[in-house]
Design a protein around this motif. Structure first.
Motif, PDB file in Angstrom:
ATOM      1  N   PRO A  58     -43.341 -41.178 -14.565  1.00  0.00           N
ATOM      2  CA  PRO A  58     -44.521 -40.684 -13.514  1.00  0.00           C
ATOM      3  C   PRO A  58     -45.531 -39.676 -13.621  1.00  0.00           C
ATOM      4  N   MET A  59     -46.147 -39.984 -15.050  1.00  0.00           N
ATOM      5  CA  MET A  59     -47.395 -39.336 -15.340  1.00  0.00           C
ATOM      6  C   MET A  59     -48.368 -39.855 -15.815  1.00  0.00           C
ATOM      7  N   PHE A  60     -48.146 -41.012 -15.987  1.00  0.00           N
ATOM      8  CA  PHE A  60     -49.401 -42.664 -16.145  1.00  0.00           C
ATOM      9  C   PHE A  60     -49.335 -42.654 -15.461  1.00  0.00           C
ATOM     10  N   ILE A  61     -48.349 -43.084 -13.940  1.00  0.00           N
ATOM     11  CA  ILE A  61     -48.443 -43.981 -12.820  1.00  0.00           C
ATOM     12  C   ILE A  61     -49.666 -42.924 -12.071  1.00  0.00           C
ATOM     13  N   LEU A  62     -48.640 -41.395 -11.990  1.00  0.00           N
ATOM     14  CA  LEU A  62     -50.067 -40.166 -11.218  1.00  0.00           C
ATOM     15  C   LEU A  62     -51.670 -40.716 -12.199  1.00  0.00           C
ATOM     16  N   ALA A  63     -51.457 -40.641 -12.669  1.00  0.00           N
ATOM     17  CA  ALA A  63     -52.762 -40.647 -12.989  1.00  0.00           C
ATOM     18  C   ALA A  63     -53.476 -41.686 -12.802  1.00  0.00           C
ATOM     19  N   GLY A  64     -52.872 -42.690 -13.256  1.00  0.00           N
ATOM     20  CA  GLY A  64     -53.329 -44.068 -12.748  1.00  0.00           C
ATOM     21  C   GLY A  64     -53.798 -44.420 -11.328  1.00  0.00           C
ATOM     22  N   ASP A  65     -52.999 -43.724 -10.490  1.00  0.00           N
ATOM     23  CA  ASP A  65     -53.073 -43.536  -8.798  1.00  0.00           C
ATOM     24  C   ASP A  65     -54.536 -42.737  -9.008  1.00  0.00           C
ATOM     25  N   ILE A  66     -54.890 -41.112  -9.486  1.00  0.00           N
ATOM     26  CA  ILE A  66     -56.041 -40.636  -9.120  1.00  0.00           C
ATOM     27  C   ILE A  66     -57.387 -41.545  -9.884  1.00  0.00           C
ATOM     28  N   MET A  67     -57.246 -42.011 -10.740  1.00  0.00           N
ATOM     29  CA  MET A  67     -58.416 -42.499 -11.108  1.00  0.00           C
ATOM     30  C   MET A  67     -58.986 -43.983 -11.000  1.00  0.00           C
ATOM     31  N   ALA A  68     -58.335 -44.635 -10.339  1.00  0.00           N
ATOM     32  CA  ALA A  68     -58.660 -45.523  -9.406  1.00  0.00           C
ATOM     33  C   ALA A  68     -58.516 -45.728  -7.904  1.00  0.00           C
ATOM     34  N   GLN A  69     -58.610 -44.116  -7.359  1.00  0.00           N
ATOM     35  CA  GLN A  69     -58.785 -44.207  -5.837  1.00  0.00           C
ATOM     36  C   GLN A  69     -60.159 -43.611  -6.253  1.00  0.00           C
ATOM     37  N   GLY A  70     -60.733 -43.299  -6.790  1.00  0.00           N
ATOM     38  CA  GLY A  70     -62.231 -42.830  -7.094  1.00  0.00           C
ATOM     39  C   GLY A  70     -63.549 -43.044  -7.714  1.00  0.00           C
ATOM     40  N   GLU A  71     -64.177 -42.249  -8.316  1.00  0.00           N
ATOM     41  CA  GLU A  71     -65.853 -42.796  -8.814  1.00  0.00           C
ATOM     42  C   GLU A  71     -65.332 -43.394 -10.001  1.00  0.00           C
ATOM     43  N   ILE A  72     -63.989 -42.902 -11.265  1.00  0.00           N
ATOM     44  CA  ILE A  72     -63.624 -43.307 -11.715  1.00  0.00           C
ATOM     45  C   ILE A  72     -64.202 -44.840 -11.920  1.00  0.00           C
ATOM     46  N   SER A  73     -63.302 -45.495 -12.020  1.00  0.00           N
ATOM     47  CA  SER A  73     -63.145 -47.370 -11.499  1.00  0.00           C
ATOM     48  C   SER A  73     -63.988 -47.721 -11.956  1.00  0.00           C
ATOM     49  N   LYS A 260     -56.280 -32.938   0.038  1.00  0.00           N
ATOM     50  CA  LYS A 260     -55.187 -33.780   0.520  1.00  0.00           C
ATOM     51  C   LYS A 260     -54.785 -35.195   0.795  1.00  0.00           C
ATOM     52  N   GLY A 261     -56.439 -36.265  -0.194  1.00  0.00           N
ATOM     53  CA  GLY A 261     -55.841 -37.302  -0.291  1.00  0.00           C
ATOM     54  C   GLY A 261     -55.731 -36.771  -1.866  1.00  0.00           C
ATOM     55  N   LEU A 262     -55.475 -35.874  -2.746  1.00  0.00           N
ATOM     56  CA  LEU A 262     -54.310 -35.640  -3.817  1.00  0.00           C
ATOM     57  C   LEU A 262     -53.241 -35.661  -4.056  1.00  0.00           C
ATOM     58  N   TYR A 263     -52.558 -35.022  -2.532  1.00  0.00           N
ATOM     59  CA  TYR A 263     -51.079 -34.904  -1.642  1.00  0.00           C
ATOM     60  C   TYR A 263     -50.769 -36.531  -1.707  1.00  0.00           C
ATOM     61  N   GLN A 264     -51.491 -36.898  -1.185  1.00  0.00           N
ATOM     62  CA  GLN A 264     -51.307 -38.686  -1.104  1.00  0.00           C
ATOM     63  C   GLN A 264     -50.765 -39.016  -2.484  1.00  0.00           C
ATOM     64  N   ILE A 265     -51.684 -39.649  -2.545  1.00  0.00           N
ATOM     65  CA  ILE A 265     -51.464 -39.979  -3.961  1.00  0.00           C
ATOM     66  C   ILE A 265     -50.531 -39.594  -5.105  1.00  0.00           C
ATOM     67  N   MET A 266     -50.192 -38.505  -4.716  1.00  0.00           N
ATOM     68  CA  MET A 266     -48.634 -38.233  -5.173  1.00  0.00           C
ATOM     69  C   MET A 266     -47.734 -38.541  -5.099  1.00  0.00           C
ATOM     70  N   MET A 267     -47.059 -38.218  -3.576  1.00  0.00           N
ATOM     71  CA  MET A 267     -45.959 -38.657  -2.853  1.00  0.00           C
ATOM     72  C   MET A 267     -46.395 -40.523  -2.683  1.00  0.00           C
ATOM     73  N   ARG A 268     -47.468 -41.330  -2.693  1.00  0.00           N
ATOM     74  CA  ARG A 268     -47.543 -42.707  -3.075  1.00  0.00           C
ATOM     75  C   ARG A 268     -46.848 -42.161  -4.874  1.00  0.00           C
ATOM     76  N   ALA A 269     -47.640 -42.090  -5.428  1.00  0.00           N
ATOM     77  CA  ALA A 269     -46.543 -41.575  -7.346  1.00  0.00           C
ATOM     78  C   ALA A 269     -45.175 -41.622  -7.574  1.00  0.00           C
ATOM     79  N   GLY A 270     -44.958 -41.083  -6.392  1.00  0.00           N
ATOM     80  CA  GLY A 270     -43.464 -40.604  -6.813  1.00  0.00           C
ATOM     81  C   GLY A 270     -42.334 -41.782  -6.008  1.00  0.00           C
ATOM     82  N   VAL A 271     -42.759 -42.240  -4.756  1.00  0.00           N
ATOM     83  CA  VAL A 271     -41.849 -43.690  -4.697  1.00  0.00           C
ATOM     84  C   VAL A 271     -42.001 -44.640  -5.221  1.00  0.00           C
ATOM     85  N   THR A 272     -42.817 -44.274  -6.093  1.00  0.00           N
ATOM     86  CA  THR A 272     -43.158 -45.990  -7.454  1.00  0.00           C
ATOM     87  C   THR A 272     -42.795 -45.449  -8.244  1.00  0.00           C
ATOM     88  N   THR A 273     -42.471 -43.795  -8.678  1.00  0.00           N
ATOM     89  CA  THR A 273     -41.220 -43.624  -9.857  1.00  0.00           C
ATOM     90  C   THR A 273     -40.229 -43.985  -9.761  1.00  0.00           C
TER      91      THR A 273
END
Length: 415
Positions: A58-73, A260-273
């Motif tokens: 779940p941690m790598f899934i969450l980290a990947g989702d956070i980085m995919a959403q913003g400026e990093i990618s 708010k965006g972080l919360y949404q990403i965490m919920m989505r990562a939780g479902v995926t996990t």
């Protein structure tokens, strides 16, 4: 009874039931028919996910989702474009390199495809690239996401095979880079044939500027993998470090993420996990049933009766992995295939780490092999194109990946 299990599996799958439910229901029904107490089912489901190494999932899934959403990618893509955009068809090379960069952060093929696709597909269309070919290349590059560490499937294999996660991660670099080189070769040929335009002119000041801009993203894999290989923290601890690093960079440095965006990403990562862990739990019951009925040893004996040539048997194993990857999700395929094929692989003298790379790469190729092909569906959504067009365009990249797969299997490089 194993034939009954196989029959139930096929029937439930044809009925359109989700794969995780199919695995659990078929296993439970077969066990019940054979007189095994059903108390075994929850026991095996719990024991199947009761591993500290799975904390990393779940941690790598969450980290990947956070980085995919913003400026990093986006900044990683800009850096790759500044280095190779000047080549004819250079954006195709950028697509692959961006996939490789992001693979070293996310650990997920779908996340890699989504992140790179969102950043590059509009630009590829604007520059006159064939949209279907561009989307299929990005989908194919996404397969590298589960090969270059960190890799969620490698963690799952390590738990099943009782192998070192760090050792699997270390041996994922060369196969991942080889897959990238194969895709780049096809992309360059297509770029010249279709007369694709050149992108960003080569300029050292631009490279330096984009390097500085992308430095926080580039430091992520150095921090994660450097910490693992130096022994500072375990892969599970590294996953938590990756999440904290992604949150700090996105919230306070790039400031492209809100609470708010972080919360949404965490919920989505939780479902995926939850989906992945349920698949693992259900597959653990199936794996236990197959082991109880001595199916792995029967498969090994049957395979050895077909041929005494280890290369022929290895080809048969690889073919089975590729076919399974076409129809099953990666996590469930790993948990089903590993206990069945690992004893045979060990009898053939194949190192367990090398076999882990073989099975992960083979199932990764399944991510772009229809009909399941999760990366193609992600690319289809990102590019807003029919899945049929992308499926046709992915064929040359698929052939390149299969060629590299053969090289990985028959030229073992275990570090």
């Amino acid at each position: 009874m194993s034939l009954v299990l196989a029959g139930l599996f096929v029937v439930f799958l044809v009925m359109g039931i989700p794969v995780a439910i199919v695995i659990g229901a078929a296993s439970m029904t077969a066990l019940n028919l054979s007189g095994v107490p059903l108390m075994v089912v929850p026991q095996q489901m719990f024991s199947g996910i009761n591993s500290f190494a799975f904390v990393a999932v779940p941690m790598f899934i969450l980290a990947g989702d956070i980085m995919a959403q913003g400026e990093i990618s986006k900044r990683l893509v800009a850096f790759a474009d500044s280095m190779f955009g000047f080549i004819k068809g250079g954006l195709s090379i950028v697509s692959v390199l961006a996939g490789m960069f992001f693979a070293a952060i996310s650990g997920s093929g779908a996340a890699t495809t989504a992140a790179v696709g969102a950043s590059l597909v509009p630009e590829l269309k604007r520059k006159g690239y064939d949209p279907a070919a561009a989307a299929s290349l990005i989908a194919a590059s996404g397969t590298i996401g589960v090969v270059i560490p960190p890799s969620v499937p490698m963690i799952i294999y390590a738990v099943i095979a009782q192998e070192s996660v760090a050792k699997l991660f270390l041996n994922g670099f060369i196969p991942g880079v080889a897959m990238g080189i194969g895709l780049i070769a096809i992309a360059l040929v297509q770029g010249h044939r279709r007369a694709y335009p050149r992108g960003t002119p080569f300029n050292l000041s631009t490279i330096w500027r984009t390097l500085l801009s992308a430095s926080w993203g580039l430091m992520a894999p150095l921090l994660i993998l450097g910490g693992i290989f130096s022994g500072v923290f375990t892969p599970s601890e590294a996953a938590v470090v990756a999440v904290n690093y992604a949150i700090i960079v996105s919230l306070f440095i790039y400031r492209d993420l809100t609470l708010k965006g972080l919360y949404q990403i965490m919920m989505r990562a939780g479902v995926t996990t939850a989906v992945i862990m349920f698949v693992i739990a259900a597959s653990s019951v199936l794996s236990w049933a197959l082991s109880s009925w001595q199916v792995p040893s029967a498969i090994a004996e049957y395979a050895l009766s077909l041929s005494s040539n280890p290369y022929v048997l290895l080809l048969l194993i690889m073919a089975l992995i590729l076919v399974t990857g076409v129809f099953l999700e990666t996590a469930s395929a790993l948990i089903i295939l590993t206990p069945m094929l690992l004893p045979l692989a060990m009898q053939l003298g194949i190192d367990t780490v090398h076999f882990g790379i073989i099975i992960v790469v083979g199932l990764a190729i399944g991510m772009v092999t229809p009909p399941v092909a999760i990366n193609l569906f992600v690319a289809s959504t990102t590019a807003n194109l029919p899945i049929e067009r992308i499926t046709k365009a992915v064929f040359p990249y698929l052939m390149a990946l299969i060629f590299v797969y053969l090289m990985i299997a028959f030229v073992p490089l275990v570090l």
